[in-house]
Motif scaffolding. Structure first.
Motif, short mmCIF file in Angstrom:
data_model
loop_
_atom_site.label_atom_id
_atom_site.label_comp_id
_atom_site.label_asym_id
_atom_site.label_seq_id
_atom_site.Cartn_x
_atom_site.Cartn_y
_atom_site.Cartn_z
N UNK A 175 1.02 -1.19 0.16
CA UNK A 175 0.00 -0.04 -0.08
C UNK A 175 0.70 1.26 -0.05
N UNK A 176 1.87 1.16 0.70
CA UNK A 176 2.98 2.20 0.62
C UNK A 176 3.51 2.41 -0.46
N UNK A 177 3.86 1.54 -1.28
CA UNK A 177 4.37 1.60 -2.57
C UNK A 177 3.49 1.98 -3.64
N UNK A 178 2.28 1.76 -3.43
CA UNK A 178 1.24 2.21 -4.33
C UNK A 178 0.96 3.71 -4.32
N UNK A 179 1.06 4.39 -3.00
CA UNK A 179 1.24 5.76 -2.86
C UNK A 179 2.42 6.59 -2.95
N UNK A 180 3.59 5.83 -3.29
CA UNK A 180 4.80 6.31 -3.40
C UNK A 180 5.37 6.88 -2.43
N UNK A 181 5.11 6.35 -1.08
CA UNK A 181 5.82 6.64 0.13
C UNK A 181 7.01 5.77 0.37
N UNK A 182 7.16 4.67 -0.41
CA UNK A 182 8.53 3.93 -0.22
C UNK A 182 8.91 3.67 -1.63
N UNK A 183 10.15 3.43 -2.04
CA UNK A 183 10.52 2.86 -3.37
C UNK A 183 10.68 1.42 -3.71
N UNK A 184 10.39 0.65 -2.74
CA UNK A 184 10.31 -0.88 -3.16
C UNK A 184 9.96 -1.82 -1.95
N UNK A 185 9.17 -2.82 -2.38
CA UNK A 185 9.09 -3.80 -1.33
C UNK A 185 10.28 -5.00 -1.36
N UNK A 186 10.82 -5.61 -0.38
CA UNK A 186 11.55 -6.51 -0.56
C UNK A 186 11.20 -7.78 0.22
N UNK A 187 11.30 -8.92 -0.43
CA UNK A 187 10.95 -10.18 0.32
C UNK A 187 10.86 -11.36 -0.70
#
Length: 273
Positions: A175-187
Protein backbone atom coordinates in the motif's frame (compact mmCIF):
# COMPACT_ATOMS: atom_id res chain seq x y z
CA UNK A 1 -22.48 -62.57 55.21
CA UNK A 2 -19.80 -62.33 57.94
CA UNK A 3 -17.99 -59.02 58.63
CA UNK A 4 -14.61 -60.27 57.27
CA UNK A 5 -16.28 -61.53 54.10
CA UNK A 6 -18.13 -58.23 53.65
CA UNK A 7 -14.86 -56.30 54.06
CA UNK A 8 -13.18 -58.39 51.37
CA UNK A 9 -16.16 -57.82 49.04
CA UNK A 10 -15.99 -54.04 49.51
CA UNK A 11 -12.21 -53.97 48.90
CA UNK A 12 -12.64 -55.99 45.70
CA UNK A 13 -15.35 -53.61 44.50
CA UNK A 14 -13.14 -50.58 45.14
CA UNK A 15 -10.25 -52.17 43.21
CA UNK A 16 -12.54 -53.02 40.28
CA UNK A 17 -13.91 -49.47 40.21
CA UNK A 18 -10.41 -47.96 40.27
CA UNK A 19 -9.31 -50.22 37.44
CA UNK A 20 -12.32 -49.19 35.37
CA UNK A 21 -11.51 -45.50 35.91
CA UNK A 22 -7.88 -46.03 34.89
CA UNK A 23 -8.92 -47.91 31.75
CA UNK A 24 -11.40 -45.19 30.89
CA UNK A 25 -8.81 -42.42 31.25
CA UNK A 26 -6.25 -44.38 29.25
CA UNK A 27 -8.78 -44.92 26.49
CA UNK A 28 -9.47 -41.18 26.23
CA UNK A 29 -5.78 -40.32 26.12
CA UNK A 30 -5.11 -42.93 23.48
CA UNK A 31 -7.71 -41.55 21.08
CA UNK A 32 -6.04 -38.93 18.87
CA UNK A 33 -7.98 -35.72 18.38
CA UNK A 34 -9.39 -35.17 14.87
CA UNK A 35 -8.68 -31.43 15.11
CA UNK A 36 -5.55 -29.43 14.32
CA UNK A 37 -4.67 -25.74 14.61
CA UNK A 38 -2.44 -24.47 11.79
CA UNK A 39 -0.73 -21.09 11.71
CA UNK A 40 -0.99 -19.51 8.24
CA UNK A 41 -0.71 -16.14 6.53
CA UNK A 42 -3.89 -14.34 5.55
CA UNK A 43 -2.84 -11.63 3.09
CA UNK A 44 -0.33 -13.14 0.66
CA UNK A 45 -2.00 -13.77 -2.73
CA UNK A 46 -0.94 -17.05 -4.26
CA UNK A 47 0.61 -18.32 -1.03
CA UNK A 48 -1.94 -17.83 1.74
CA UNK A 49 -4.92 -15.53 1.41
CA UNK A 50 -8.13 -15.15 3.39
CA UNK A 51 -10.88 -13.65 1.22
CA UNK A 52 -14.63 -13.74 1.89
CA UNK A 53 -14.04 -16.32 4.60
CA UNK A 54 -12.15 -18.71 2.29
CA UNK A 55 -8.46 -19.59 2.56
CA UNK A 56 -6.50 -20.20 -0.63
CA UNK A 57 -2.93 -20.46 -1.88
CA UNK A 58 0.01 -22.81 -2.12
CA UNK A 59 0.66 -22.84 1.63
CA UNK A 60 -3.00 -23.61 2.27
CA UNK A 61 -2.84 -26.58 -0.11
CA UNK A 62 0.27 -27.85 1.68
CA UNK A 63 -1.35 -27.34 5.09
CA UNK A 64 -4.53 -29.14 4.02
CA UNK A 65 -2.60 -32.05 2.52
CA UNK A 66 -0.48 -32.48 5.65
CA UNK A 67 -3.50 -32.26 7.95
CA UNK A 68 -5.37 -34.91 5.98
CA UNK A 69 -2.30 -37.16 5.99
CA UNK A 70 -2.19 -36.83 9.78
CA UNK A 71 -5.81 -37.95 9.95
CA UNK A 72 -7.12 -34.52 10.93
CA UNK A 73 -10.62 -33.76 9.71
CA UNK A 74 -11.17 -30.50 11.62
CA UNK A 75 -8.75 -27.75 10.60
CA UNK A 76 -8.66 -24.40 12.38
CA UNK A 77 -6.48 -21.79 10.69
CA UNK A 78 -4.84 -19.18 12.92
CA UNK A 79 -3.21 -16.01 11.59
CA UNK A 80 0.57 -16.26 11.84
CA UNK A 81 2.55 -13.15 10.94
CA UNK A 82 6.32 -13.59 10.43
CA UNK A 83 7.02 -12.11 13.85
CA UNK A 84 4.51 -14.43 15.56
CA UNK A 85 5.35 -17.81 14.06
CA UNK A 86 7.92 -18.93 16.63
CA UNK A 87 5.82 -17.64 19.54
CA UNK A 88 2.63 -19.35 18.38
CA UNK A 89 4.44 -22.69 18.41
CA UNK A 90 6.38 -22.28 21.65
CA UNK A 91 3.29 -21.15 23.55
CA UNK A 92 1.11 -23.95 22.17
CA UNK A 93 -1.36 -21.66 20.39
CA UNK A 94 -1.01 -23.72 17.20
CA UNK A 95 0.06 -27.29 16.46
CA UNK A 96 2.00 -26.53 13.27
CA UNK A 97 2.79 -23.50 11.10
CA UNK A 98 2.65 -23.40 7.30
CA UNK A 99 3.24 -19.74 6.48
CA UNK A 100 6.15 -19.11 4.09
CA UNK A 101 8.21 -20.15 7.12
CA UNK A 102 11.89 -20.15 6.14
CA UNK A 103 14.17 -22.55 7.97
CA UNK A 104 16.67 -20.37 9.85
CA UNK A 105 19.22 -21.05 12.57
CA UNK A 106 17.52 -18.45 14.78
CA UNK A 107 14.11 -20.13 14.62
CA UNK A 108 15.66 -23.59 15.01
CA UNK A 109 16.69 -22.63 18.54
CA UNK A 110 13.07 -22.71 19.67
CA UNK A 111 11.10 -24.74 17.08
CA UNK A 112 11.58 -27.68 14.74
CA UNK A 113 11.04 -27.93 10.99
CA UNK A 114 9.78 -30.63 8.65
CA UNK A 115 10.73 -30.06 5.04
CA UNK A 116 11.62 -28.02 3.13
CA UNK A 117 8.68 -28.12 0.72
CA UNK A 118 9.60 -25.05 -1.38
CA UNK A 119 12.77 -23.12 -2.20
CA UNK A 120 12.66 -19.49 -3.29
CA UNK A 121 14.70 -16.30 -2.86
CA UNK A 122 14.53 -12.66 -1.85
CA UNK A 123 13.78 -10.10 -4.55
CA UNK A 124 12.31 -6.63 -5.08
CA UNK A 125 8.87 -5.31 -6.01
CA UNK A 126 8.89 -1.80 -7.53
CA UNK A 127 6.66 0.52 -9.51
CA UNK A 128 7.10 0.23 -13.25
CA UNK A 129 9.70 2.72 -14.46
CA UNK A 130 11.61 2.65 -11.16
CA UNK A 131 15.32 3.37 -11.18
CA UNK A 132 15.81 0.31 -8.99
CA UNK A 133 16.72 -2.60 -11.25
CA UNK A 134 18.20 -4.97 -8.69
CA UNK A 135 19.74 -5.36 -5.25
CA UNK A 136 22.79 -3.23 -6.16
CA UNK A 137 20.48 -0.23 -6.56
CA UNK A 138 18.91 -0.46 -3.10
CA UNK A 139 21.28 1.79 -1.11
CA UNK A 140 19.93 5.31 -0.81
CA UNK A 141 16.32 4.21 -1.19
CA UNK A 142 13.48 3.49 1.21
CA UNK A 143 12.35 -0.13 1.32
CA UNK A 144 9.69 -1.99 3.24
CA UNK A 145 9.37 -5.62 4.32
CA UNK A 146 7.78 -7.89 6.91
CA UNK A 147 8.73 -7.55 10.57
CA UNK A 148 10.79 -10.49 11.80
CA UNK A 149 11.54 -11.90 8.36
CA UNK A 150 14.92 -13.10 7.09
CA UNK A 151 14.52 -10.41 4.41
CA UNK A 152 14.51 -7.67 7.06
CA UNK A 153 17.53 -9.12 8.83
CA UNK A 154 19.45 -9.40 5.56
CA UNK A 155 18.82 -5.77 4.60
CA UNK A 156 19.93 -4.51 8.01
CA UNK A 157 23.09 -6.64 8.03
CA UNK A 158 24.23 -6.36 4.40
CA UNK A 159 22.79 -3.13 3.01
CA UNK A 160 23.47 -0.35 5.52
CA UNK A 161 22.62 2.39 3.00
CA UNK A 162 18.97 1.33 2.84
CA UNK A 163 16.25 3.05 4.83
CA UNK A 164 14.05 0.18 5.98
CA UNK A 165 10.48 0.17 7.25
CA UNK A 166 8.86 -3.01 8.57
CA UNK A 167 5.26 -4.01 9.20
CA UNK A 168 3.51 -7.19 10.26
CA UNK A 169 1.97 -7.45 6.80
CA UNK A 170 3.43 -7.27 3.29
CA UNK A 171 0.09 -5.81 2.21
CA UNK A 172 0.84 -2.68 4.23
CA UNK A 173 4.18 -2.33 2.47
CA UNK A 174 2.51 -2.70 -0.92
CA UNK A 175 0.00 0.00 0.00
CA UNK A 176 2.89 2.38 0.75
CA UNK A 177 4.51 1.48 -2.56
CA UNK A 178 1.24 2.24 -4.32
CA UNK A 179 1.11 5.75 -2.86
CA UNK A 180 4.80 6.43 -3.51
CA UNK A 181 5.80 6.61 0.15
CA UNK A 182 8.51 3.98 -0.35
CA UNK A 183 10.66 2.97 -3.30
CA UNK A 184 10.40 -0.83 -3.14
CA UNK A 185 9.12 -3.80 -1.21
CA UNK A 186 11.59 -6.59 -0.56
CA UNK A 187 10.69 -10.15 0.31
CA UNK A 188 10.55 -13.63 -1.16
CA UNK A 189 9.74 -13.97 -4.84
CA UNK A 190 6.74 -16.26 -4.37
CA UNK A 191 5.22 -13.85 -1.85
CA UNK A 192 5.72 -10.64 -3.84
CA UNK A 193 4.65 -12.17 -7.17
CA UNK A 194 1.08 -12.37 -5.93
CA UNK A 195 0.93 -8.65 -5.21
CA UNK A 196 2.39 -7.79 -8.62
CA UNK A 197 -0.57 -9.52 -10.28
CA UNK A 198 -3.38 -8.09 -8.16
CA UNK A 199 -6.11 -6.48 -10.34
CA UNK A 200 -6.37 -3.36 -8.20
CA UNK A 201 -2.85 -2.36 -9.11
CA UNK A 202 -3.49 -2.67 -12.87
CA UNK A 203 0.03 -3.81 -13.80
CA UNK A 204 1.51 -0.95 -11.78
CA UNK A 205 4.16 -3.13 -10.14
CA UNK A 206 6.89 -5.47 -11.34
CA UNK A 207 9.55 -7.73 -9.87
CA UNK A 208 13.11 -6.73 -10.75
CA UNK A 209 16.58 -8.22 -10.56
CA UNK A 210 17.77 -11.67 -9.65
CA UNK A 211 16.99 -13.25 -6.31
CA UNK A 212 19.74 -12.52 -3.82
CA UNK A 213 19.17 -15.21 -1.22
CA UNK A 214 17.98 -18.78 -0.85
CA UNK A 215 14.96 -19.40 1.38
CA UNK A 216 13.72 -22.88 2.17
CA UNK A 217 10.12 -23.05 3.42
CA UNK A 218 9.22 -25.79 5.86
CA UNK A 219 6.44 -26.80 8.23
CA UNK A 220 7.13 -25.44 11.69
CA UNK A 221 6.34 -27.66 14.67
CA UNK A 222 7.14 -27.87 18.39
CA UNK A 223 10.78 -28.53 19.13
CA UNK A 224 11.80 -32.12 19.94
CA UNK A 225 8.57 -33.66 18.57
CA UNK A 226 10.44 -36.08 16.34
CA UNK A 227 7.41 -38.33 15.81
CA UNK A 228 5.33 -35.49 14.40
CA UNK A 229 8.28 -34.38 12.28
CA UNK A 230 8.59 -37.84 10.74
CA UNK A 231 4.84 -38.02 10.03
CA UNK A 232 4.86 -34.62 8.32
CA UNK A 233 7.97 -35.52 6.32
CA UNK A 234 6.23 -38.68 5.14
CA UNK A 235 3.20 -36.60 4.11
CA UNK A 236 5.34 -34.10 2.17
CA UNK A 237 7.18 -36.94 0.44
CA UNK A 238 3.87 -38.41 -0.68
CA UNK A 239 2.59 -35.00 -1.77
CA UNK A 240 5.52 -34.74 -4.17
CA UNK A 241 5.45 -38.33 -5.42
CA UNK A 242 1.68 -38.30 -5.98
CA UNK A 243 1.82 -35.18 -8.14
CA UNK A 244 -0.20 -33.13 -5.65
CA UNK A 245 2.74 -30.79 -5.02
CA UNK A 246 3.10 -29.95 -8.71
CA UNK A 247 -0.65 -29.46 -9.06
CA UNK A 248 -0.54 -26.98 -6.19
CA UNK A 249 2.31 -25.11 -7.90
CA UNK A 250 0.45 -25.04 -11.21
CA UNK A 251 -2.74 -23.81 -9.58
CA UNK A 252 -1.32 -21.13 -7.29
CA UNK A 253 2.11 -19.98 -8.45
CA UNK A 254 2.39 -20.52 -12.19
CA UNK A 255 -0.49 -18.08 -12.94
CA UNK A 256 1.50 -15.41 -11.08
CA UNK A 257 4.45 -15.81 -13.41
CA UNK A 258 6.55 -17.63 -10.81
CA UNK A 259 9.13 -19.92 -12.36
CA UNK A 260 10.66 -22.07 -9.66
CA UNK A 261 14.26 -23.23 -10.04
CA UNK A 262 13.89 -26.84 -11.17
CA UNK A 263 17.26 -27.68 -9.62
CA UNK A 264 15.96 -26.70 -6.20
CA UNK A 265 12.29 -27.65 -6.48
CA UNK A 266 10.77 -29.75 -5.22
CA UNK A 267 13.45 -29.63 -2.53
CA UNK A 268 15.13 -32.65 -1.01
CA UNK A 269 13.57 -33.13 2.41
CA UNK A 270 15.86 -33.01 5.42
CA UNK A 271 15.94 -35.77 8.02
CA UNK A 272 14.17 -35.16 11.31
CA UNK A 273 16.57 -34.67 14.20
Amino acid sequence: MSIPTLGRYRRAARIALAAAVVLGVSGCQGAESPSIRIGVGIDEPGMSLLSAGVYSGFDIDVASYVANALGKTEITYVRATPAQRDVLLTTGQVDIVVAAYAMTDASALSVAFAGPYLTTGQTLLVRRGSRIAGSDDMPGHTLCTGTGTPAAQRIVQKYPGVQLQTFDSYARCVALLDTGQIDAVTGDQVVLAGFARQPQYADEFTLVGKTFSTESYAVGLPKDDSRLCRRITTALTKMVSSGAWQRAVDKNLTPLGVRLDAKQNPPKLASCR
